[in-house]
Design a protein around this motif. Structure first.
Motif, PDB file in Angstrom:
ATOM      1  N   LYS B 130      -5.225  -6.788  -7.185  1.00  0.00           N
ATOM      2  CA  LYS B 130      -5.464  -5.836  -6.105  1.00  0.00           C
ATOM      3  C   LYS B 130      -4.760  -4.508  -6.421  1.00  0.00           C
ATOM      4  O   LYS B 130      -5.235  -3.436  -6.047  1.00  0.00           O
ATOM      5  CB  LYS B 130      -4.903  -6.410  -4.802  1.00  0.00           C
ATOM      6  N   LEU B 131      -3.635  -4.605  -7.119  1.00  0.00           N
ATOM      7  CA  LEU B 131      -2.885  -3.398  -7.473  1.00  0.00           C
ATOM      8  C   LEU B 131      -3.275  -2.883  -8.866  1.00  0.00           C
ATOM      9  O   LEU B 131      -2.517  -2.152  -9.500  1.00  0.00           O
ATOM     10  CB  LEU B 131      -1.383  -3.676  -7.378  1.00  0.00           C
ATOM     11  N   GLU B 132      -4.424  -3.282  -9.320  1.00  0.00           N
ATOM     12  CA  GLU B 132      -5.021  -2.784 -10.561  1.00  0.00           C
ATOM     13  C   GLU B 132      -4.167  -3.047 -11.795  1.00  0.00           C
ATOM     14  O   GLU B 132      -3.992  -2.178 -12.641  1.00  0.00           O
ATOM     15  CB  GLU B 132      -5.305  -1.286 -10.435  1.00  0.00           C
ATOM     16  N   ARG B 151       4.161  -0.903  -9.228  1.00  0.00           N
ATOM     17  CA  ARG B 151       3.062  -1.708  -8.679  1.00  0.00           C
ATOM     18  C   ARG B 151       3.422  -3.181  -8.694  1.00  0.00           C
ATOM     19  O   ARG B 151       3.110  -3.924  -7.757  1.00  0.00           O
ATOM     20  CB  ARG B 151       1.785  -1.505  -9.496  1.00  0.00           C
ATOM     21  N   ARG B 181      -0.474   8.755  -5.744  1.00  0.00           N
ATOM     22  CA  ARG B 181      -1.477   7.688  -5.808  1.00  0.00           C
ATOM     23  C   ARG B 181      -0.893   6.385  -5.253  1.00  0.00           C
ATOM     24  O   ARG B 181      -1.536   5.690  -4.479  1.00  0.00           O
ATOM     25  CB  ARG B 181      -1.912   7.530  -7.270  1.00  0.00           C
ATOM     26  N   LEU B 182       0.357   6.086  -5.652  1.00  0.00           N
ATOM     27  CA  LEU B 182       0.980   4.841  -5.208  1.00  0.00           C
ATOM     28  C   LEU B 182       1.267   4.849  -3.709  1.00  0.00           C
ATOM     29  O   LEU B 182       1.149   3.835  -3.041  1.00  0.00           O
ATOM     30  CB  LEU B 182       2.290   4.601  -5.971  1.00  0.00           C
ATOM     31  N   GLU B 184      -0.516   6.322  -1.500  1.00  0.00           N
ATOM     32  CA  GLU B 184      -1.801   6.039  -0.845  1.00  0.00           C
ATOM     33  C   GLU B 184      -2.081   4.539  -0.828  1.00  0.00           C
ATOM     34  O   GLU B 184      -2.450   3.978   0.199  1.00  0.00           O
ATOM     35  CB  GLU B 184      -2.933   6.764  -1.577  1.00  0.00           C
ATOM     36  N   VAL B 185      -1.886   3.918  -2.000  1.00  0.00           N
ATOM     37  CA  VAL B 185      -2.135   2.476  -2.097  1.00  0.00           C
ATOM     38  C   VAL B 185      -1.227   1.720  -1.133  1.00  0.00           C
ATOM     39  O   VAL B 185      -1.663   0.824  -0.404  1.00  0.00           O
ATOM     40  CB  VAL B 185      -1.890   1.995  -3.549  1.00  0.00           C
ATOM     41  N   GLU B 188      -2.211   2.133   2.481  1.00  0.00           N
ATOM     42  CA  GLU B 188      -3.439   1.383   2.732  1.00  0.00           C
ATOM     43  C   GLU B 188      -3.133  -0.101   2.959  1.00  0.00           C
ATOM     44  O   GLU B 188      -3.608  -0.705   3.922  1.00  0.00           O
ATOM     45  CB  GLU B 188      -4.314   1.537   1.487  1.00  0.00           C
TER      46      GLU B 188
END
Lengths: 279, 256
Positions: B130-132, B151, B181-182, B184-185, B188
């Motif tokens: 999920k965390l790519e 991550r 970016r992190l 935002e993740v 979310e």
């Protein structure tokens, strides 16, 4: 798979050629130590032409004595006796040293009482312990065990203590936030965190132990490399003295190699070292 | 505990450290804070205003000199073990154990909860993906970039499906675009979980981006201001709000 297929297709002559090329490249990669040892051997051999053989025996005589030891079961038994003494003594020192080191790492009171004493003991030369042991104990094995315990226990305890102390509080806090049991904290943080220190402690103590055990064996032992060295000295047999030393060094190098192998296996997670001073 | 009860409650908390020489240092004084269920609160303040101490107190890693702290109606220090699996923490530095792979790091909390090995791996893998982080499950921390390591740290926290999330300067050491970016993740995932979240930061921008409520700490650790962050604000309104926050912090500086 592919390379295997190509290899089987090679004619015997070509295969031999390839093998030679590989051998050459392996040797070329290690040319510096090969040259160093070659020069030492040559210089020794030249010296042996000018000096009496009971002082500087020829390389051939040493080699013959070496082979005699390695090929003889009873003589090899002497080497194994010495190695056995070293390992038993080290294991004893390691177990007690680790227990002490762990206590020191976790209990400040224990640390305050023992740390100065250990540093003091570390200052005592190993040879002094040999002298004390000879005066205090009559049994050879007791002497050797005592010498190794006195010489290596403080070293083990200090390195393990240091290893525990260097485990970062950041990791500790991270795990404590997850609420582990004491046992989980030990198995997930303390134990793996200690492993580098444990390996270092073995590397350091193996060399130290070999030196003191040989000296201890010079007095009163009826078996072991130290005893054989003493006999060689009394009979003025220089080739044997050198050969016994070489056999012992070989065994120690094998032990060091085993530790390096373990290090390679257990510390896979470490970033590869990036060059040294020489590069 | 009722649904309306605060998830985090700090009452008149004081934390005084005494050095070996007997010098006393007050890190937190008269701190009152309440956070309701599902709130996402950002705590800002300058370096040295007791943010980290507050964080450690909330996690129960330290005992306050006086005052009371309750998380979910329990004392995080006195009832230390009650909080097993209830706190999801993301630290300033990733704090990944260097001898564990990404997967092994992510599942460490589940190991502590005695999940079966299959469950551990299934849950941890699900979060790593999920965390790519596909393809990096078996990488050691030193083989990962700073953003990837963080991550993994996030996966470790989310694996537990905790009741409360804590983040302490979690994006502070990353480069700006990675941090953004992190963030935002993270936001979310936290919103998705509907759990309470406390984010400690010195970066006002970050605080405004994540928190729906902003708590400003002054020196020594106490609440200077507590306000809603404007929603749907224009750029100018946001800038004005930021200025107000900075003014409050600076006014405290002069007095302190």
């Amino acid at each position: 798979m592919e390379s295997e297929a190509t290899r089987s297709e090679l004619s015997p002559a070509r295969a031999q050629e390839a093998w030679h090329a590989r051998l050459l490249s392996v040797l070329a990669a290690r040319k510096e130590p090969i040259i160093s040892f070659g020069v030492i051997l040559a210089a020794w051999q030249v010296a042996s032409f000018f000096l009496p053989p009971y002082l500087v025996p020829g390389v051939g005589a040493i080699l013959a004595a070496f082979i005699e030891i390695v090929a003889s079961l009873t003589l090899l038994g002497d080497v194994l006796t010495t190695m056995g003494r070293i390992f038993l003594g080290l294991v004893l020192a390691f177990i007690t040293g680790t227990i002490l080191g762990v206590f020191m790492g976790f209990t400040e009171t224990v640390e305050k009482y023992t740390l100065p004493v250990l540093h003091f003991i570390m200052g005592i030369p190993a040879l002094s312990w040999v002298v004390f042991a000879i005066i205090w104990f009559s049994h050879v094995e007791t002497r050797i065990a005592f010498i190794l315990l006195a010489g290596c226990l403080p070293n083990y305890a200090l390195i393990i203590h240091d290893g525990i102390k260097s485990i970062s509080k950041e990791y500790l806090d991270m795990l404590r936030a997850l609420r582990p049991t004491r046992k989980q904290l030990f198995s997930k943080l303390i134990l793996p965190g200690m492993i580098p220190a444990v390996l270092t402690s073995w590397k350091v103590n193996l060399g130290l132990a070999a030196r003191v055990v040989i000296v201890a064996e010079l007095v009163g032992a009826t078996r072991g490399v130290g005893n054989k060295l003493l006999l060689a000295q009394e009979l003025f047999e220089m080739p044997k003295a050198i050969a016994w030393t070489l056999v012992l060094v070989t065994f120690l190098l094998i032990s060091q190699f085993v530790i390096l192998f373990l290090e390679h296996k257990l510390l896979r997670w470490r970033p590869a070292k990036q060059g040294g001073m020489a590069t | 505990m009722n649904a309306a009860d605060p998830v985090v409650q700090m009452q008149d908390v004081q934390m005084v450290f005494t050095s070996v020489d007997g010098d006393r240092f007050t890190a937190v004084e008269g701190l009152d804070l309440e956070v309701g269920s599902g709130d996402v609160v950002a705590i800002v303040g300058k370096t040295g205003c007791g943010k980290s101490t507050t964080f450690n107190l909330l996690l129960g890693l330290e005992r306050p000199t006086s005052g009371s702290i309750q998380l979910l109606g329990h004392d995080p220090h006195k009832e230390f073990d009650w909080f097993r699996s209830k706190l999801g923490v993301i630290f300033q530095t990733d704090r990944l154990l260097p001898w564990r792979t990404a997967l092994e790091n992510a599942r460490v909390g589940l190991e502590i909860l005695d999940y079966s090995e299959k469950e551990q791996n299934d849950i941890a893998l699900q979060w790593l993906h999920k965390l790519e982080l596909q393809g990096f499950e078996d990488a050691y921390p030193h083989e990962l970039s700073g953003g990837m390591r963080q991550r993994v740290g996030m996966a470790r926290a989310f694996c537990l499906t905790p009741e409360i999330f804590f983040a302490d300067e979690a994006f502070g050491h990353l480069d700006q675009s990675t941090a953004r970016r992190l963030r935002e993740v993270f936001l979310e995932l936290v919103t998705e979980s509907r759990k309470t979240c406390l984010l400690i930061t010195h970066n006002i921008h970050e605080a405004l981006e994540i928190g729906s409520r902003l708590v400003i700490l002054g020196k020594p650790g106490h609440v200077l201001a507590d306000m809603e962050t404007p929603t749907n604000a224009t750029r100018a309104e946001m800038a004005e709000f930021e200025d107000r926050v900075l003014d409050i912090i600076e006014a405290n500086e002069v007095v302190g």
